[in-house]
Design a protein around this motif. Structure first.
Motif: not given
Length: 194
Positions: A15-33
């Motif tokens: 679960a923790r790794e899925a959250i990290v993977d999802a976050a980095f994918a979204l940050f790459a796609e749309r930016g952190f903010a």
């Protein structure tokens, strides 16, 4: 015979790794903010409550490996040697910790590059990164002191090791393949000059 990790712990890690993977994918796609906690949780297929069980905020996801690094550092100091280490031995141990840190942060080269870019682009992430490095330095000092290193030597060894890490990062830039070598060169220069 190695002991198998209990099912509950394996699920927690997934679960923790899925959250990290999802976050980095979204940050790459749309930016952190522009990425929200709700979107990260949805992409990871977990609830918001689960997200907050592992991370206090979305900034913390960028530094997910830091907690494990601190635990590893503190475990290194959990068994004091028969005699206190010399300053040189303490510096070697601090260097070993920095080597482990380099390996941990560069295991995924694409994620490392994105991490470095996000920190460069967001002042609040840069500030948090600096606090994380200070936290790692404190953990290193604690581990060295637990092994009997004099407080001033533990502090100096830890701060020198982190200074070499910082110098290596400055030299390597965002290239994860250059980080370890650049950090080693910083240590070599330090040791040549001492």
């Amino acid at each position: 015979m190695t002991q198998q990790v209990p099912l509950r712990e394996r699920k927690r890690r997934r679960a923790r790794e899925a959250i990290v993977d999802a976050a980095f994918a979204l940050f790459a796609e749309r930016g952190f903010a522009d990425a929200t906690v709700t979107e990260i949780a949805e992409r990871a297929e977990v609830g918001r409550t689960t997200f907050f069980r592992y991370f206090g905020d979305k900034q913390e996801v960028l530094f997910a490996d830091e907690r494990e690094l601190v635990e590893q550092l503190l475990q290194r100091g959990s068994e004091p040697p028969s005699k206190p280490p010399t300053f040189g031995e303490a510096l070697d141990q601090a260097r070993s910790a920095v080597d482990a840190m380099c390996a941990a942060v560069t295991v995924d080269e694409q994620r490392y590059r994105l991490h470095e870019q996000l920190i460069a682009d967001n002042p609040e992430l840069h500030d948090r990164s600096e606090r994380k490095l200070l936290h790692l330095t404190d953990a290193m000092i604690t581990a060295l002191a637990a092994q009997g290193t004099a407080p001033e030597e533990a502090a100096l060894a830890a701060h020198l090791a982190l200074a070499c890490y910082r110098a290596g990062k400055a030299t390597a830039g965002a290239d994860p393949r250059k980080l370890k070598r650049a950090v080693d060169e910083a240590f070599d220069l330090l040791l040549r000059k001492t």
